[in-house]
Scaffold this motif. Structure first.
Motif, PDB file in Angstrom:
ATOM      1  N   SER A  91      35.381  47.496  32.294  1.00 46.45           N
ATOM      2  CA  SER A  91      36.787  47.457  31.903  1.00 46.45           C
ATOM      3  C   SER A  91      37.539  48.572  32.630  1.00 46.45           C
ATOM      4  O   SER A  91      37.204  49.744  32.496  1.00 46.45           O
ATOM      5  CB  SER A  91      36.894  47.639  30.388  1.00 46.45           C
ATOM      6  N   ALA A  92      38.535  48.194  33.406  1.00 48.70           N
ATOM      7  CA  ALA A  92      39.361  49.183  34.113  1.00 48.70           C
ATOM      8  C   ALA A  92      40.815  48.767  33.945  1.00 48.70           C
ATOM      9  O   ALA A  92      41.125  47.579  33.956  1.00 48.70           O
ATOM     10  CB  ALA A  92      38.996  49.234  35.588  1.00 48.70           C
ATOM     11  N   THR A  93      41.687  49.755  33.772  1.00 51.93           N
ATOM     12  CA  THR A  93      43.074  49.423  33.432  1.00 51.93           C
ATOM     13  C   THR A  93      44.083  49.963  34.446  1.00 51.93           C
ATOM     14  O   THR A  93      45.270  50.029  34.149  1.00 51.93           O
ATOM     15  CB  THR A  93      43.417  49.950  32.031  1.00 51.93           C
ATOM     16  N   SER A  94      43.608  50.348  35.623  1.00 50.05           N
ATOM     17  CA  SER A  94      44.551  50.735  36.679  1.00 50.05           C
ATOM     18  C   SER A  94      43.849  50.678  38.030  1.00 50.05           C
ATOM     19  O   SER A  94      42.615  50.740  38.118  1.00 50.05           O
ATOM     20  CB  SER A  94      45.074  52.152  36.443  1.00 50.05           C
ATOM     21  N   ARG A  95      44.663  50.612  39.051  1.00 42.48           N
ATOM     22  CA  ARG A  95      44.129  50.597  40.418  1.00 42.48           C
ATOM     23  C   ARG A  95      43.400  51.916  40.715  1.00 42.48           C
ATOM     24  O   ARG A  95      42.381  51.928  41.421  1.00 42.48           O
ATOM     25  CB  ARG A  95      45.275  50.390  41.407  1.00 42.48           C
ATOM     26  N   ALA A  96      43.901  53.004  40.137  1.00 43.27           N
ATOM     27  CA  ALA A  96      43.262  54.305  40.358  1.00 43.27           C
ATOM     28  C   ALA A  96      41.819  54.298  39.838  1.00 43.27           C
ATOM     29  O   ALA A  96      40.913  54.862  40.471  1.00 43.27           O
ATOM     30  CB  ALA A  96      44.073  55.407  39.665  1.00 43.27           C
ATOM     31  N   MET A  97      41.599  53.670  38.673  1.00 49.97           N
ATOM     32  CA  MET A  97      40.235  53.579  38.137  1.00 49.97           C
ATOM     33  C   MET A  97      39.335  52.769  39.055  1.00 49.97           C
ATOM     34  O   MET A  97      38.151  53.077  39.207  1.00 49.97           O
ATOM     35  CB  MET A  97      40.253  52.944  36.742  1.00 49.97           C
ATOM     36  N   LEU A  98      39.898  51.764  39.673  1.00 52.48           N
ATOM     37  CA  LEU A  98      39.101  50.940  40.587  1.00 52.48           C
ATOM     38  C   LEU A  98      38.712  51.747  41.828  1.00 52.48           C
ATOM     39  O   LEU A  98      37.592  51.643  42.324  1.00 52.48           O
ATOM     40  CB  LEU A  98      39.863  49.672  40.975  1.00 52.48           C
ATOM     41  N   ARG A  99      39.654  52.575  42.285  1.00 54.83           N
ATOM     42  CA  ARG A  99      39.344  53.423  43.449  1.00 54.83           C
ATOM     43  C   ARG A  99      38.241  54.416  43.112  1.00 54.83           C
ATOM     44  O   ARG A  99      37.329  54.654  43.908  1.00 54.83           O
ATOM     45  CB  ARG A  99      40.601  54.177  43.897  1.00 54.83           C
ATOM     46  N   ASP A 100      38.297  55.006  41.913  1.00 55.31           N
ATOM     47  CA  ASP A 100      37.257  55.943  41.479  1.00 55.31           C
ATOM     48  C   ASP A 100      35.893  55.261  41.442  1.00 55.31           C
ATOM     49  O   ASP A 100      34.873  55.841  41.814  1.00 55.31           O
ATOM     50  CB  ASP A 100      37.587  56.493  40.082  1.00 55.31           C
ATOM     51  N   ARG A 101      35.935  54.032  40.956  1.00 55.39           N
ATOM     52  CA  ARG A 101      34.694  53.272  40.831  1.00 55.39           C
ATOM     53  C   ARG A 101      34.028  53.076  42.193  1.00 55.39           C
ATOM     54  O   ARG A 101      32.800  53.209  42.330  1.00 55.39           O
ATOM     55  CB  ARG A 101      35.032  51.923  40.197  1.00 55.39           C
ATOM     56  N   ILE A 102      34.830  52.769  43.183  1.00 54.45           N
ATOM     57  CA  ILE A 102      34.281  52.552  44.526  1.00 54.45           C
ATOM     58  C   ILE A 102      33.758  53.866  45.117  1.00 54.45           C
ATOM     59  O   ILE A 102      32.672  53.902  45.714  1.00 54.45           O
ATOM     60  CB  ILE A 102      35.352  51.925  45.458  1.00 54.45           C
ATOM     61  N   LYS A 103      34.496  54.955  44.899  1.00 56.17           N
ATOM     62  CA  LYS A 103      34.022  56.262  45.382  1.00 56.17           C
ATOM     63  C   LYS A 103      32.666  56.602  44.783  1.00 56.17           C
ATOM     64  O   LYS A 103      31.742  57.022  45.487  1.00 56.17           O
ATOM     65  CB  LYS A 103      35.029  57.359  45.009  1.00 56.17           C
ATOM     66  N   ALA A 104      32.551  56.420  43.475  1.00 52.31           N
ATOM     67  CA  ALA A 104      31.288  56.715  42.790  1.00 52.31           C
ATOM     68  C   ALA A 104      30.164  55.844  43.338  1.00 52.31           C
ATOM     69  O   ALA A 104      29.041  56.303  43.568  1.00 52.31           O
ATOM     70  CB  ALA A 104      31.454  56.485  41.286  1.00 52.31           C
ATOM     71  N   LEU A 105      30.511  54.625  43.567  1.00 48.61           N
ATOM     72  CA  LEU A 105      29.534  53.654  44.068  1.00 48.61           C
ATOM     73  C   LEU A 105      29.011  54.066  45.444  1.00 48.61           C
ATOM     74  O   LEU A 105      27.809  54.010  45.710  1.00 48.61           O
ATOM     75  CB  LEU A 105      30.228  52.293  44.154  1.00 48.61           C
ATOM     76  N   ARG A 106      29.908  54.504  46.308  1.00 48.91           N
ATOM     77  CA  ARG A 106      29.519  54.914  47.652  1.00 48.91           C
ATOM     78  C   ARG A 106      28.674  56.191  47.610  1.00 48.91           C
ATOM     79  O   ARG A 106      27.757  56.360  48.413  1.00 48.91           O
ATOM     80  CB  ARG A 106      30.759  55.169  48.518  1.00 48.91           C
ATOM     81  N   GLN A 107      29.024  57.113  46.698  1.00 45.55           N
ATOM     82  CA  GLN A 107      28.291  58.379  46.620  1.00 45.55           C
ATOM     83  C   GLN A 107      26.896  58.180  46.026  1.00 45.55           C
ATOM     84  O   GLN A 107      25.918  58.720  46.517  1.00 45.55           O
ATOM     85  CB  GLN A 107      29.076  59.406  45.806  1.00 45.55           C
ATOM     86  N   ALA A 108      26.848  57.401  44.958  1.00 44.55           N
ATOM     87  CA  ALA A 108      25.560  57.193  44.278  1.00 44.55           C
ATOM     88  C   ALA A 108      24.609  56.435  45.207  1.00 44.55           C
ATOM     89  O   ALA A 108      23.483  56.854  45.441  1.00 44.55           O
ATOM     90  CB  ALA A 108      25.774  56.399  42.996  1.00 44.55           C
ATOM     91  N   ASN A 109      25.147  55.338  45.736  1.00 43.64           N
ATOM     92  CA  ASN A 109      24.382  54.584  46.727  1.00 43.64           C
ATOM     93  C   ASN A 109      22.993  54.230  46.227  1.00 43.64           C
ATOM     94  O   ASN A 109      22.006  54.298  46.943  1.00 43.64           O
ATOM     95  CB  ASN A 109      24.267  55.418  48.011  1.00 43.64           C
ATOM     96  N   VAL A 110      22.909  53.910  44.948  1.00 43.22           N
ATOM     97  CA  VAL A 110      21.606  53.614  44.363  1.00 43.22           C
ATOM     98  C   VAL A 110      21.150  52.181  44.623  1.00 43.22           C
ATOM     99  O   VAL A 110      19.976  51.864  44.500  1.00 43.22           O
ATOM    100  CB  VAL A 110      21.616  53.816  42.829  1.00 43.22           C
ATOM    101  N   TYR A 111      22.113  51.333  44.933  1.00 47.19           N
ATOM    102  CA  TYR A 111      21.738  49.924  45.047  1.00 47.19           C
ATOM    103  C   TYR A 111      21.007  49.652  46.356  1.00 47.19           C
ATOM    104  O   TYR A 111      21.247  50.276  47.383  1.00 47.19           O
ATOM    105  CB  TYR A 111      22.974  49.039  44.915  1.00 47.19           C
ATOM    106  N   GLU A 112      20.079  48.773  46.266  1.00 45.59           N
ATOM    107  CA  GLU A 112      19.348  48.334  47.461  1.00 45.59           C
ATOM    108  C   GLU A 112      20.309  47.707  48.464  1.00 45.59           C
ATOM    109  O   GLU A 112      21.323  47.140  48.088  1.00 45.59           O
ATOM    110  CB  GLU A 112      18.359  47.232  47.081  1.00 45.59           C
ATOM    111  N   ALA A 113      19.986  47.795  49.698  1.00 47.72           N
ATOM    112  CA  ALA A 113      20.800  47.134  50.727  1.00 47.72           C
ATOM    113  C   ALA A 113      20.815  45.639  50.443  1.00 47.72           C
ATOM    114  O   ALA A 113      19.766  45.007  50.333  1.00 47.72           O
ATOM    115  CB  ALA A 113      20.207  47.401  52.105  1.00 47.72           C
ATOM    116  N   GLN A 114      21.974  45.110  50.313  1.00 48.70           N
ATOM    117  CA  GLN A 114      22.107  43.704  49.965  1.00 48.70           C
ATOM    118  C   GLN A 114      23.498  43.222  50.339  1.00 48.70           C
ATOM    119  O   GLN A 114      24.413  44.013  50.511  1.00 48.70           O
ATOM    120  CB  GLN A 114      21.893  43.511  48.464  1.00 48.70           C
TER     121      GLN A 114
END
Lengths: 169, 169, 169
Positions: B70-93
């Motif tokens: 659940s995200a309620t602004s574009r800013a939250m979506l941007r944060d989500r992508i930043k976190a995703l890129r930094q964590a980078n836990v997901y397998e290459a897919q």
């Protein structure tokens, strides 16, 4: 606002809509010919000097220019189908393409379209599996005679390329 | 019937067609950005106050308001992508979305669209599987600057939610 | 070129576009009703004398006229749904249709459409699989009241027909 004025702007919007739907129709007829095993019709979707390539997303990311399959004329595509029919090495199977909406762009009078696809393979036994996914990156020639492919690049998502990749995608 | 009269009714039909195709194009560009791993572009498909939810059909049927994401602004979506890129836990897919045609309705000047989707996941090894199916329930803002999502609710058909559901759907 | 002249040719193009999008919308609403388990609405997508058949590509290739399912009126379709609800033998499951663009042709005032489909089945446990692929071969009645099916022939790619093929496709 006069009728004439109105129609002039309508006309340009309409050209865009007509063009989008012509490409959607081209895609639908292309997939239908393959899924109906009317392979002899396949080369006719291309311009005489039409190009057809199959590659993978990984190849493109790494800058490898040459793909898995490469043909640079309609005549080569016809030869390919003849060879395919004569060899007849592939197991009896059917394909089912499902395509997304084409994303059409127009630049310098040239139309390009990107279209996502999934292809299921249905074996003679009835077993069904996802065979290939990817996107078409196409250059399209649109004239009075209808729409044809000036170039079709099939970009596969998977690096696992079936050695039986004989049927066009 | 005069040209003017004709054009006036044409004009309203044309608005409807243009609107349908604008939403189809928005959907195609949205899916393409995700499938191309251009995740930084993802928040830009939303209005600044845009909302993004992922839930399941089962949750909705049982009246549970809160979903999986659940995200309620574009800013939250941007944060989500930043976190995703930094964590980078997901397998290459890779992902491959194939979307049906949007079913567009217009009420009180608000556009809504429902669109069925299938998403395939392609692992680095090449293995391909159906990853998610469901439908998008979207509210869409359409203005001179183009179409954006005011709200996107991703309703998954399956209750089995991958704990690696890090990539936006 | 006058506004009037312009509009007259626009008008015929527009009829074609409107018709294509009406069929795309019919397809989307049809699939949505099934995927939402609103099965009681299913017969209403057909004309009162509407026909509904399920067959396989193999049956058609061999010239077998009779398919797996055959109904020749909307009343029969209603009975089928009633029986289905009462028997309730099928496991809790959901379906997800994803349809390609319809390929529409018009002949002697009759509209026909061919549309490729994939259907995923999502079990109560969440397990998801490709359940059926094929194409719809439809005759469509388009009038003031909207679009309905005069005939829908569901041609399955696979000969493996699930004996639980109780839910309409």
């Amino acid at each position: 606002m006069t009728g004439e004025h109105d129609c002039s702007s309508l006309s340009s919007v309409l050209r865009r809509l007509t063009c989008d739907l012509a490409i959607q129709d081209l895609n639908a007829r292309y997939a239908e010919a393959l899924d109906d095993d009317r392979l002899e019709e396949w080369p006719e979707f291309f311009r005489p000097d039409g190009r057809y390539h199959i590659t993978t997303a990984e190849n493109i990311a790494q800058g490898f220019p040459i793909g898995i399959v490469s043909a640079t004329s309609r005549a080569m595509l016809r030869d390919r189908i003849k060879a395919l029919r004569q060899a007849n090495v592939y197991e009896a199977q059917r394909y089912r393409h499902v395509l997304g909406a084409p994303r059409v762009t127009s630049q310098n009078g040239e139309l390009t379209a990107r279209t996502s696809f999934m292809v299921a393979r249905i074996m003679h036994t009835g077993e069904t599996m996802i065979f290939a996914t990817g996107c078409y990156q196409d250059r399209i020639a649109l004239n009075g005679a209808g729409a044809t492919f000036a170039e079709k690049v099939v970009v596969l998502d998977s690096r696992l390329v079936d050695t039986l990749l004989a049927i066009p995608l």
